[in-house]
Scaffold this motif. Structure first.
Motif, PDB file in Angstrom:
ATOM      1  N   PHE A 294      -8.677  -8.989  -5.683  1.00  0.00           N
ATOM      2  CA  PHE A 294      -7.264  -9.278  -5.470  1.00  0.00           C
ATOM      3  C   PHE A 294      -6.902 -10.655  -6.035  1.00  0.00           C
ATOM      4  N   GLU A 300      -4.009  -4.875  -6.038  1.00  0.00           N
ATOM      5  CA  GLU A 300      -3.088  -5.374  -5.034  1.00  0.00           C
ATOM      6  C   GLU A 300      -3.637  -5.072  -3.647  1.00  0.00           C
ATOM      7  N   GLY A 348       4.059  -5.603  -5.511  1.00  0.00           N
ATOM      8  CA  GLY A 348       4.623  -6.708  -6.275  1.00  0.00           C
ATOM      9  C   GLY A 348       5.952  -7.226  -5.773  1.00  0.00           C
TER      10      GLY A 348
END
Length: 459
Positions: A294, A300, A348
């Motif tokens: 990550f 993610e 995101g």
């Protein structure tokens, strides 16, 4: 194995128990802050400013132990503030160990040798005389401390003793020049090194805890790992520094510095941590390889701040260690009343703008262990990482120029000091003062490494 088998089994058993019970949220690590008083004013830390009106307050010992029992986390990280200032720190460590918890005592290292000397005094016998003389010769204790140790301990209070369930977790943000800039005091790095060496000589487990900032040089971090690995440090925690509110406000008001020039964005974090998977193979990094991926920008994760709750003088701090929206009287009430879906970054997109740049271990490392953003093979990856042999001490650490000079007047604090000096020396100001920004030496300190003055091997 990278980590003691008993510790690994304890944590794995805790996760398995709650998975079988289908517990939606449970604590993995308790961040326990018995006080916020600190003897340093580290750049990038907003703790003593966030709680500036309650710095004299302390959590009673009984409440500390009750908080640990309440959330039942298998591991407790005692932090703050500087926890060695807490008057009953020995009783707190002893009480947590008696509860069967793994204890990490997070310290800036300044008072650590005093506590180690207490242990020496409590366990002294004529058979330890050769050790005392060696420690004096290596300047890990002073002759005066040796004489005090010989008298034995004068009270019945407990001392912090070595055990597989306890780690000293020492704050180290780089080599000497960088670290002393970050903690805003010269000599702290050398004291930390001496304390770590002494702790290892006495049989303690020791880890280091590093925060990476925009100004951090990546090669220096690798050299830091080499140096402390060579000294025999048992593990390293590393995390990116991000601009949470309290730290950002302190940087603006106290130092007159733009937080954007100091803290990391998500993209900058990925650049800084591009080599972390290689570091994880070469050094004993604490945490999961999933979290390392990550940080490197390879995947993610979803924040699981609820897995590492914080308890302090005001109660259960929420939603996380770095963001404060409320304090709750009980752990159960915090879990129930906080809308956890409002925080973190998903695909995101920041759910809360304060979370946008956060990739800190207290929010995301448990995600890798709990499988909250699971990808096929993650559990196997974590298992293999833990079962592999611990990386051997790095022989190149002996070549690292860790003691690389004083910092006064040469770094990001000098502008603030010069501004203060200008104000003090302005016309009409009767308080003449010696410029605080005057360098203490014209060039970096000689390359003689204090660690190797008495031996070519780590202590």
């Amino acid at each position: 194995m990278r980590f003691p088998l008993a510790l690994t089994l304890k944590i794995a058993g805790h996760i398995l128990k709650h998975k079988l019970k289908r517990t939606p949220r449970f604590a993995m690590v308790l961040q326990l802050e018995p006080l916020h008083t600190c003897n340093l004013t580290c750049t990038g830390c907003g703790r003593i400013r966030e709680y500036s009106t309650s710095l004299k307050d302390m959590v009673p010992l009984e409440r500390c132990l009750a908080a640990a029992a309440e959330c039942d986390a298998p591991m407790v990280s005692i932090c703050g503030g500087e926890p060695l200032i807490y008057p009953r720190i020995e009783e707190l460590v002893e009480g947590l160990l008696r509860q069967g918890r793994i204890v990490y005592l997070c310290t800036n290292g300044v008072f650590m040798r005093r506590k180690l000397c207490d242990y020496l005094a409590a366990t002294h016998s004529p058979a330890r005389e050769p050790l005392l003389e060696q420690l004096v010769a290596e300047e890990l204790i002073t002759p005066a401390q040796r004489d005090t140790i010989r008298k034995g301990k004068s009270d019945n209070r407990p001392v912090i003793r070595p055990t597989k369930w306890f780690y000293w977790n020492v704050h180290i943000d780089g080599l000497e020049y960088t670290h002393d800039l970050i903690v805003e005091r010269e000599g702290v790095f050398r004291e930390c090194v001496a304390a770590i060496r002494l702790a290892k000589r006495l049989g303690f487990q020791v880890a280091t805890n590093t925060t990476v900032y925009r100004e951090t040089d990546v090669q220096e971090i690798e050299d830091m790992f080499k140096f402390f690995s060579w000294l025999g440090v048992d593990g390293h925690t590393i995390s990116p520094g991000y601009d949470y509110d309290a730290a950002k406000k302190d940087m603006i008001r106290r130092l007159g510095k733009n937080p954007a020039d100091f803290f990391l964005t998500r993209d900058a974090t990925r650049q800084k941590f591009a080599r972390i998977l290689d570091w994880g193979r070469r050094f004993n990094l604490l945490g999961t390889p999933v979290y390392q991926e990550f940080l490197a920008g390879l995947r993610e994760l979803t924040c699981t701040a609820w897995a590492i709750p914080t308890y302090n003088i005001k109660g259960w701090k929420a939603p996380c260690y770095l963001i404060t929206d409320a304090h709750y009287p009980t752990y159960a009430e915090m879990l129930e009343k906080v809308d956890w879906e409002k925080y973190g970054v998903v695909n995101g997109v920041a759910r809360d703008p304060r979370c946008e740049n956060c990739m800190v271990h207290c929010g995301y490392d448990p995600s890798g262990a709990l499988g909250t953003s699971y990808q096929p093979g993650d559990h196997w990856k974590n298992l293999v990482y833990n079962l592999r042999p611990r990386p051997k001490p790095c022989p190149d650490g002996a070549k690292v120029r860790a003691f690389n000079g004083c910092s006064i007047g040469r770094g990001h604090l000098s502008a603030a000091r010069k501004a203060a000096d200008s104000a003090a020396n302005a016309p009409g100001n009767n308080g003449a003062s010696t410029p605080a920004s005057a360098p203490c030496c014209a060039s970096p300190a000689p390359s003689t490494n204090p660690v190797t003055r008495t031996s070519s091997k780590p202590a």
